[in-house]
Design a protein around this motif. Structure first.
Motif, short mmCIF file in Angstrom:
data_model
loop_
_atom_site.label_atom_id
_atom_site.label_comp_id
_atom_site.label_asym_id
_atom_site.label_seq_id
_atom_site.Cartn_x
_atom_site.Cartn_y
_atom_site.Cartn_z
N TRP A 1 0.80 -1.22 0.00
CA TRP A 1 0.00 0.00 0.00
C TRP A 1 0.84 1.27 0.00
CZ3 TRP A 1 -4.09 -1.34 4.33
CH2 TRP A 1 -4.88 -2.41 3.89
N GLY A 2 1.89 1.28 0.78
CA GLY A 2 2.70 2.49 0.90
C GLY A 2 2.09 3.53 1.79
N VAL A 3 1.02 3.18 2.50
CA VAL A 3 0.33 4.12 3.37
C VAL A 3 -0.53 3.32 4.34
CG1 VAL A 3 -1.73 4.35 1.91
CG2 VAL A 3 -1.03 6.27 3.35
N GLU A 4 -0.83 3.87 5.49
CA GLU A 4 -1.72 3.22 6.45
C GLU A 4 -3.15 3.67 6.19
OE1 GLU A 4 -2.64 3.26 11.28
OE2 GLU A 4 -0.64 3.83 10.54
N LEU A 5 -4.07 2.71 6.18
CA LEU A 5 -5.49 3.00 5.98
C LEU A 5 -6.26 2.73 7.26
CD1 LEU A 5 -6.14 1.32 2.49
CD2 LEU A 5 -5.29 3.63 2.96
N ASN A 6 -7.32 3.54 7.48
CA ASN A 6 -8.17 3.27 8.63
C ASN A 6 -9.28 2.30 8.23
OD1 ASN A 6 -10.12 4.75 7.26
ND2 ASN A 6 -9.96 6.56 8.58
N GLU A 7 -10.24 2.10 9.13
CA GLU A 7 -11.30 1.11 8.87
C GLU A 7 -12.20 1.51 7.70
OE1 GLU A 7 -12.66 3.97 12.09
OE2 GLU A 7 -10.85 2.81 11.60
N ASP A 8 -12.16 2.78 7.32
CA ASP A 8 -12.94 3.25 6.18
C ASP A 8 -12.11 3.30 4.90
OD1 ASP A 8 -15.33 3.70 7.67
OD2 ASP A 8 -14.45 5.56 8.45
N ARG A 9 -10.92 2.70 4.94
CA ARG A 9 -10.01 2.66 3.79
C ARG A 9 -9.51 4.05 3.41
NH1 ARG A 9 -12.77 1.29 -0.62
NH2 ARG A 9 -10.85 0.79 -1.76
N ILE A 10 -9.40 4.94 4.38
CA ILE A 10 -8.90 6.29 4.18
C ILE A 10 -7.45 6.36 4.66
CG2 ILE A 10 -9.16 8.73 4.77
CD1 ILE A 10 -11.38 7.68 3.01
N ALA A 11 -6.58 6.98 3.85
CA ALA A 11 -5.19 7.16 4.24
C ALA A 11 -5.10 8.05 5.48
CB ALA A 11 -4.40 7.77 3.09
N THR A 12 -4.33 7.62 6.45
CA THR A 12 -4.24 8.35 7.72
C THR A 12 -3.10 9.37 7.73
OG1 THR A 12 -2.78 6.65 8.67
CG2 THR A 12 -5.17 6.36 8.95
N THR A 13 -2.32 9.46 6.67
CA THR A 13 -1.11 10.28 6.66
C THR A 13 -1.39 11.72 7.08
OG1 THR A 13 -0.39 8.94 4.78
CG2 THR A 13 0.91 10.90 5.30
N TYR A 14 -2.40 12.34 6.50
CA TYR A 14 -2.70 13.74 6.79
C TYR A 14 -4.12 13.89 7.38
CZ TYR A 14 1.17 14.07 3.50
OH TYR A 14 2.38 13.90 2.87
N LEU A 15 -4.67 12.81 7.80
CA LEU A 15 -6.06 12.81 8.28
C LEU A 15 -6.19 13.62 9.56
CD1 LEU A 15 -8.84 11.57 7.55
CD2 LEU A 15 -8.25 9.65 9.04
N THR A 16 -7.24 14.45 9.64
CA THR A 16 -7.53 15.23 10.83
C THR A 16 -8.93 14.91 11.32
OG1 THR A 16 -8.46 17.12 9.64
CG2 THR A 16 -6.07 17.08 9.96
N ASP A 17 -9.25 15.40 12.52
CA ASP A 17 -10.57 15.13 13.10
C ASP A 17 -11.68 15.96 12.46
OD1 ASP A 17 -9.52 13.26 14.84
OD2 ASP A 17 -9.20 14.73 16.44
N ASP A 18 -11.30 17.00 11.72
CA ASP A 18 -12.33 17.89 11.18
C ASP A 18 -12.49 17.78 9.66
OD1 ASP A 18 -9.92 19.04 10.60
OD2 ASP A 18 -10.49 21.07 11.22
N VAL A 19 -12.08 16.65 9.06
CA VAL A 19 -12.36 16.46 7.64
C VAL A 19 -13.87 16.33 7.45
CG1 VAL A 19 -10.14 15.36 7.17
CG2 VAL A 19 -12.12 13.95 7.72
N ILE A 20 -14.32 16.71 6.27
CA ILE A 20 -15.75 16.60 5.97
C ILE A 20 -16.05 15.15 5.60
CG2 ILE A 20 -17.63 17.43 4.52
CD1 ILE A 20 -15.93 19.94 3.98
N VAL A 21 -16.97 14.53 6.31
CA VAL A 21 -17.34 13.15 6.06
C VAL A 21 -18.82 13.10 5.67
CG1 VAL A 21 -15.61 12.22 7.63
CG2 VAL A 21 -17.91 12.72 8.48
N PRO A 22 -19.23 12.09 4.94
CA PRO A 22 -20.65 11.99 4.56
C PRO A 22 -21.55 11.93 5.79
CG PRO A 22 -19.31 10.45 3.30
CD PRO A 22 -18.43 10.99 4.36
N GLU A 23 -22.66 12.65 5.71
CA GLU A 23 -23.63 12.63 6.80
C GLU A 23 -24.55 11.42 6.61
OE1 GLU A 23 -24.24 17.36 7.77
OE2 GLU A 23 -25.36 16.47 6.10
N ALA A 24 -24.94 10.86 7.72
CA ALA A 24 -25.82 9.69 7.66
C ALA A 24 -27.16 10.09 7.09
CB ALA A 24 -26.01 9.12 9.06
#
Length: 458
Positions: A435-458
């Motif tokens: 992969w060359g990168v770590e993914l979270n449970e949602d298959r999102i790269a964690t390299t630059y991931l922050t707590d305030d990214v916009i995510v789909p609303e339920a």
């Protein structure tokens, strides 16, 4: 690193097919065709009049939407690099505005030139003025991801290259290329068309990025039941090999099928010439990088005759059977200076995906609404420009077709019906080590991931 990036840029469905020959040899000419209106291919046009209003987000006003896009055309060592992407966005914006914009809002485009090394500077400017980034293709996209995510700049890119960008948050590609999944359609179609490919080898290249592509191909071919002969031949990117000696190694090895995962270069053509001199005639299988005018021009005395190209986009030669290709050529033909190419169609599909979601948001045009809408798009073909993919789920297309060079033109050979794709039932999950990168449970790269990214609303 620069040369490797150029190889990967080309590998993202690139082509040097130019506006001098937009329709191949079938007589299709974008300049002489009617511009699309109510539809683009089989997609209902997202562009048209309306009464949307409100300054809902940065770059959005009562009457306009500002988006950023661009390419690496200013790179000094390869002037015009990927310019067909910026040209396609220019053309699509002009076309969309000519029929009413998005719900009546005019699109204001900011075209950026990352020149291979300046993606970080580009994204800082875009973060200060644009609603979103759309249809861009930057070889240095790794350098911009931290700032893009930090300023919550949602994107619908034409392509991505780095592992962080391939599985990035707030990013929806028309043809996803995630690090953790691979389509097996190419392998299955190859073996169905060329059973002798059950034993194959690569025309090896010394670029580490090309070698990565070779590893991915080896994995999907193995999953389909094929194996690498392992002749151990590697060409030097700079040229200068004893090509006849390398050809003789293949002959001694006994392999009759060769894959080339690189771009068509003078060194590769020299190798093909040595094959001809030695009387070695293997089946040659390549990627979309070989759907190029330079390959056609090199077909002197049959040098590239019979080269087979796997594609996930419909080629220009299929414009008479695929309305979306004819519509792309028509839009591009409205500007005689615009460059056409597969990467241009990739940006076109990205624009249409973005515009479809923007239309659905109406007067509530916010980045949150765009993320909500884009995340729900699980089937997308760009109106028929390419194989079906899943942008919302970041899943690659599961379909391919095969072209072959015959004389001066490319022809579809599989499936037999022009314009159709071969589709596989599933994709291959790649090993985490690749992969060359770590993914979270949602298959999102964690390299630059922050707590305030916009995510789909339920």
């Amino acid at each position: 690193m620069v040369a490797a990036a150029l190889v990967l840029v080309a590998g993202a469905c690139s082509s040097d097919r130019s506006d001098d020959d937009p329709g191949g040899d079938d007589g299709t000419s974008g300049a002489s065709a009617d511009l699309p209106t109510d539809t683009f291919g089989d997609l209902e046009s997202p562009c048209g009049e309306g009464d949307a209003s409100g300054a809902t987000e940065q770059g959005v006003t009562d009457d306009s939407i500002a988006i950023g896009y661009g390419d690496d055309s200013g790179y000094v060592n390869a002037p015009g690099l990927n310019e067909e992407m910026g040209d396609a966005m220019d053309a699509m914006i002009a076309w969309c505005n000519s029929v009413g914009g998005i719900n009546g809002r005019e699109i204001v485009g900011h075209r950026y030139d990352a020149a291979l090394d300046n993606a970080a500077q580009v994204i800082v400017e875009a973060c200060g003025q644009d609603f979103m980034m759309v249809g861009q293709g930057f070889a240095g996209d790794e350098d911009m991801e931290a700032d893009r995510i930090d300023c919550q700049l949602v994107t619908v890119p034409g392509f991505t290259l780095s592992s962080s960008a391939n599985n990035a948050p707030m990013s929806y590609q028309p043809l996803p290329f995630p690090v953790d999944q691979l389509s097996v359609a190419r392998a299955e179609l190859t073996l169905e068309t060329f059973p002798e490919a059950a034993s194959f080898d690569f025309i090896g290249h010394d670029s580490p990025f090309t070698q990565l592509a070779e590893g991915r191909t080896e994995a999907v071919m193995a999953a389909a039941g094929a194996e690498v002969a392992g002749c151990g031949v590697v060409l030097k990117s700079a040229g200068g090999d004893n090509y006849r000696a390398l050809v003789q190694r293949y002959q001694e090895c006994g392999t009759t099928v060769l894959f080339d995962q690189g771009t068509p270069t003078p060194a590769t053509f020299s190798f093909l010439d040595a094959m001809r001199v030695e009387g070695y005639e293997p089946t040659l299988l390549t990627d979309a990088t070989w759907y190029a005018d330079v390959v056609k021009s090199a077909n002197i005395d049959g040098l590239t005759e019979g080269v087979n190209v796997t594609m996930q986009f419909q080629p220009f030669e299929n414009a008479d059977a695929v309305p979306a290709v004819a519509d792309y050529l028509a839009v591009m033909g409205a500007n005689e200076d615009a460059a056409t190419g597969l990467l241009g169609m990739q940006s076109t599909s990205a624009f249409l995906l973005w515009a479809t979601a923007a239309k659905a948001c109406g007067s509530e045009l916010t980045r949150q609404c765009m993320v909500n809408e884009l995340s729900q798009v699980t089937s997308w073909t760009g109106g028929g420009l390419h194989a079906e993919a899943n942008p919302g789920g970041n899943e690659p297309p599961k379909c391919s077709l095969l072209m072959t060079l015959k004389g001066g033109t490319y022809e579809q050979i599989a499936p037999a019906t022009k314009g159709e794709f071969y589709c596989a039932d599933s994709s291959l999950e790649t090993p985490e080590s690749s992969w060359g990168v770590e993914l979270n449970e949602d298959r999102i790269a964690t390299t630059y991931l922050t707590d305030d990214v916009i995510v789909p609303e339920a």
